[in-house]
Design a protein around this motif. Sequence first.
Motif, PDB file in Angstrom:
ATOM      1  N   PHE A   7      15.727   7.871  13.920  1.00 11.13           N
ATOM      2  CA  PHE A   7      15.968   6.559  13.339  1.00 11.13           C
ATOM      3  C   PHE A   7      17.307   5.983  13.791  1.00 11.13           C
ATOM      4  CE2 PHE A   7      13.118   8.701  10.383  1.00 11.13           C
ATOM      5  CZ  PHE A   7      12.142   7.735  10.201  1.00 11.13           C
ATOM      6  N   ALA A   8      17.407   4.668  13.649  1.00 11.11           N
ATOM      7  CA  ALA A   8      18.663   3.921  13.772  1.00 11.11           C
ATOM      8  C   ALA A   8      19.375   4.254  15.089  1.00 11.11           C
ATOM      9  CB  ALA A   8      19.553   4.168  12.554  1.00 11.11           C
ATOM     10  N   GLY A   9      20.682   4.558  15.025  1.00 14.53           N
ATOM     11  CA  GLY A   9      21.459   4.777  16.237  1.00 14.53           C
ATOM     12  C   GLY A   9      20.960   5.955  17.058  1.00 14.53           C
ATOM     13  N   ILE A  10      20.432   6.965  16.372  1.00 17.74           N
ATOM     14  CA  ILE A  10      19.908   8.142  17.069  1.00 17.74           C
ATOM     15  C   ILE A  10      18.668   7.762  17.893  1.00 17.74           C
ATOM     16  CG2 ILE A  10      18.929  10.460  16.715  1.00 17.74           C
ATOM     17  CD1 ILE A  10      21.582  10.643  15.556  1.00 17.74           C
ATOM     18  N   ARG A  11      17.802   6.964  17.283  1.00 14.09           N
ATOM     19  CA  ARG A  11      16.595   6.499  17.969  1.00 14.09           C
ATOM     20  C   ARG A  11      16.972   5.692  19.213  1.00 14.09           C
ATOM     21  NH1 ARG A  11      14.717   1.654  17.675  1.00 14.09           N
ATOM     22  NH2 ARG A  11      15.793   1.181  15.727  1.00 14.09           N
ATOM     23  N   GLU A  12      17.963   4.829  19.061  1.00  9.53           N
ATOM     24  CA  GLU A  12      18.377   3.993  20.202  1.00  9.53           C
ATOM     25  C   GLU A  12      18.979   4.832  21.322  1.00  9.53           C
ATOM     26  OE1 GLU A  12      20.835   0.824  18.788  1.00  9.53           O
ATOM     27  OE2 GLU A  12      19.139  -0.275  17.967  1.00  9.53           O
ATOM     28  N   LYS A  13      19.842   5.805  20.944  1.00 11.02           N
ATOM     29  CA  LYS A  13      20.464   6.644  21.983  1.00 11.02           C
ATOM     30  C   LYS A  13      19.430   7.464  22.726  1.00 11.02           C
ATOM     31  CE  LYS A  13      24.925   7.344  19.936  1.00 11.02           C
ATOM     32  NZ  LYS A  13      25.735   8.268  19.138  1.00 11.02           N
ATOM     33  N   PRO A  74      20.666  10.062  10.197  1.00 10.80           N
ATOM     34  CA  PRO A  74      22.098   9.770  10.376  1.00 10.80           C
ATOM     35  C   PRO A  74      22.684   9.245   9.060  1.00 10.80           C
ATOM     36  CG  PRO A  74      20.752   8.143  11.548  1.00 10.80           C
ATOM     37  CD  PRO A  74      19.805   9.136  10.950  1.00 10.80           C
TER      38      PRO A  74
END
Lengths: 79, 160
Positions: A7-13, A74
Amino acid sequence: MINVLLFAGIREKAGRDTIRCERKGITVGELKLWLAETCPELADDMKRVMIAVNEEFADDSTVLKDGDQVAVIPPVSGG
Amino acid sequence: MGQQPVPDHFKVVPEPISIEEVVSKVIHPHAGAINTFIGTVREITKGRKTLYLEYEAYVSMAEKQLFKIGQEIAERWPEARVAISHRIGRLEISDIAVVIAVSTPHRADAYEASRYAIERIKEIVPIWKKEFWEDGEAWIGDQLERVAYPSGKPEGLTDD
């Protein structure tokens, strides 16, 4: 097979919203290490995330079973 | 045993939240007070101008965790009735992100339980906020602005 939701920043990275882990009988702590190795861009984050197993926060010692729904959480920022 | 929370009163939704609808869930003849908390999108944070926000959630777990907050409130304020809706997706400045309604026989408990609910949302509910500025964007909570789970359990609050 364990399905890991991102999710969130982890998903984007990571550039994806799920990662499949084929390792058997590993703990939550070992899964975090595996994720850090598999996706080096997530290595730093793995020190700061919670893991949820079947929608409940789980400690590093929790042993994962085939078919568990695992999610990387996160630091939250709702409200 | 006091009031047990109703699972259907704890929602994560992609559409605008009706304050009226959330409040209606806690109206009750035994209540003498209903406290509503409405969280809205702020334009200026730490001197920086936000253009808009995006909220993302692990919806199934988030609704479960909101319900858990309802259970915690039931233990502490047995006569309280609680409903919480949190919005996800793109939100503009001043849009409503979260509505909490708490009814109790007397006002003091409604204020306390409402405050408790919003603080717990910021600790244990898997919802994330992304801020978009003129010169960039960032996931809040993802910038080492706060201590991230050193104990392996969610803790630590910001005033966001």
